[in-house]
Write a protein that holds these residues in place. Sequence first.
Motif, short mmCIF file in Angstrom:
data_model
loop_
_atom_site.label_atom_id
_atom_site.label_comp_id
_atom_site.label_asym_id
_atom_site.label_seq_id
_atom_site.Cartn_x
_atom_site.Cartn_y
_atom_site.Cartn_z
N ASN A 177 -2.35 -1.61 0.00
CA ASN A 177 -1.48 -0.44 -0.04
C ASN A 177 -0.89 -0.11 1.32
O ASN A 177 0.15 0.54 1.41
CB ASN A 177 -2.23 0.78 -0.57
CG ASN A 177 -2.42 0.74 -2.06
OD1 ASN A 177 -1.77 -0.02 -2.76
ND2 ASN A 177 -3.35 1.55 -2.55
N TYR A 192 0.76 -1.81 3.17
CA TYR A 192 2.07 -2.42 3.36
C TYR A 192 3.19 -1.77 2.55
O TYR A 192 4.36 -2.00 2.86
CB TYR A 192 1.99 -3.93 3.04
CG TYR A 192 0.97 -4.60 3.90
CD1 TYR A 192 1.22 -4.86 5.25
CD2 TYR A 192 -0.28 -4.93 3.40
CE1 TYR A 192 0.26 -5.44 6.06
CE2 TYR A 192 -1.24 -5.52 4.20
CZ TYR A 192 -0.97 -5.77 5.53
OH TYR A 192 -1.92 -6.33 6.35
N TYR A 193 2.83 -0.96 1.53
CA TYR A 193 3.92 -0.43 0.70
C TYR A 193 3.68 0.94 0.07
O TYR A 193 4.62 1.53 -0.46
CB TYR A 193 4.26 -1.42 -0.42
CG TYR A 193 3.13 -1.65 -1.40
CD1 TYR A 193 2.93 -0.82 -2.49
CD2 TYR A 193 2.25 -2.71 -1.21
CE1 TYR A 193 1.90 -1.03 -3.38
CE2 TYR A 193 1.22 -2.94 -2.10
CZ TYR A 193 1.04 -2.11 -3.18
OH TYR A 193 0.01 -2.32 -4.04
N ARG A 203 -0.50 5.21 2.98
CA ARG A 203 -0.73 3.82 3.37
C ARG A 203 -2.03 3.65 4.16
O ARG A 203 -2.54 2.54 4.28
CB ARG A 203 0.46 3.28 4.16
CG ARG A 203 0.63 3.91 5.52
CD ARG A 203 1.85 3.45 6.23
NE ARG A 203 1.92 2.00 6.31
CZ ARG A 203 2.62 1.34 7.21
NH1 ARG A 203 3.34 1.99 8.10
NH2 ARG A 203 2.63 0.03 7.22
N HIS A 243 3.50 3.89 1.13
CA HIS A 243 4.35 4.96 1.66
C HIS A 243 5.74 4.96 1.02
O HIS A 243 6.40 5.99 1.00
CB HIS A 243 4.45 4.86 3.19
CG HIS A 243 4.89 3.53 3.69
ND1 HIS A 243 4.12 2.40 3.60
CD2 HIS A 243 6.05 3.15 4.30
CE1 HIS A 243 4.77 1.37 4.13
NE2 HIS A 243 5.94 1.81 4.56
N TYR A 244 6.18 3.85 0.47
CA TYR A 244 7.48 3.80 -0.20
C TYR A 244 7.46 4.53 -1.54
O TYR A 244 8.51 4.84 -2.10
CB TYR A 244 7.92 2.35 -0.44
CG TYR A 244 8.19 1.59 0.84
CD1 TYR A 244 9.08 2.09 1.80
CD2 TYR A 244 7.56 0.39 1.09
CE1 TYR A 244 9.32 1.40 2.98
CE2 TYR A 244 7.80 -0.32 2.25
CZ TYR A 244 8.68 0.19 3.20
OH TYR A 244 8.93 -0.49 4.35
N PHE A 245 6.26 4.82 -2.02
CA PHE A 245 6.10 5.53 -3.30
C PHE A 245 5.46 6.90 -3.10
O PHE A 245 4.98 7.49 -4.05
CB PHE A 245 5.25 4.69 -4.26
CG PHE A 245 5.85 3.36 -4.57
CD1 PHE A 245 6.88 3.25 -5.49
CD2 PHE A 245 5.41 2.22 -3.92
CE1 PHE A 245 7.44 2.01 -5.77
CE2 PHE A 245 5.98 0.98 -4.18
CZ PHE A 245 7.00 0.87 -5.11
N GLY A 246 5.44 7.39 -1.87
CA GLY A 246 4.85 8.68 -1.59
C GLY A 246 3.34 8.64 -1.45
O GLY A 246 2.70 9.68 -1.39
#
Length: 194
Positions: free
Chosen positions: A119, A121-122, A130, A124-127
């Motif tokens: 998580n 790596y990504y 990370r 934070h792109y979905f709120g």
Amino acid sequence: MEQVEFIRMKDGTSEEYHFLEHLESEFNKGLADRILNALQGLATTLSGYKINRLEHSLQTAARAEADGADEEMIVGALIHDIGDDLAPYNHSQYAASIIRPYVRGEVAWVLHHHGLFQNFYYAHYFGGDRNERDRYRDHPCFQLCADFCERWDQASFDPAFPTPDLEHFAPMVRKIFSRKPFDPEVIGAEYPLG
């Protein structure tokens, strides 16, 4: 005896349970082959990446091998996403539960937690957070899992990476999964997986 007579477990006899235990023992000799077949099935799952899940698994294991990881960790890297088909929301725990009886505790811990660590790596792109993995910052396996993800897992989506086929890893899979389950000399220190 071809099958037991009981229809409720509490009614089984010693003879019936010994019969079943023998059949189970014989069946379990095929575990490595069933795992290899399940890995082969990853070739047709989860689209959208530049490579399929089998290739990703092979690359992850190849990177572990190239870094000098031992066979337990290489096989762990190979099967780390084996649960993607049947356990998409807890595939990490699925993989860890498969390998746990046959490897040292830290390998099982890494597999159990690699999804959470990925998580980073990504999420934070979905709120998401990370850094959620930081709740394990003081765990003895934290850095091992972070390195597993950084060096091998997240880096293994490259169609140009020279990747051996599944047969390259088959002897390791057969060796690991033919061990006596939960052998204290193999599993050593166990780490709570939660």
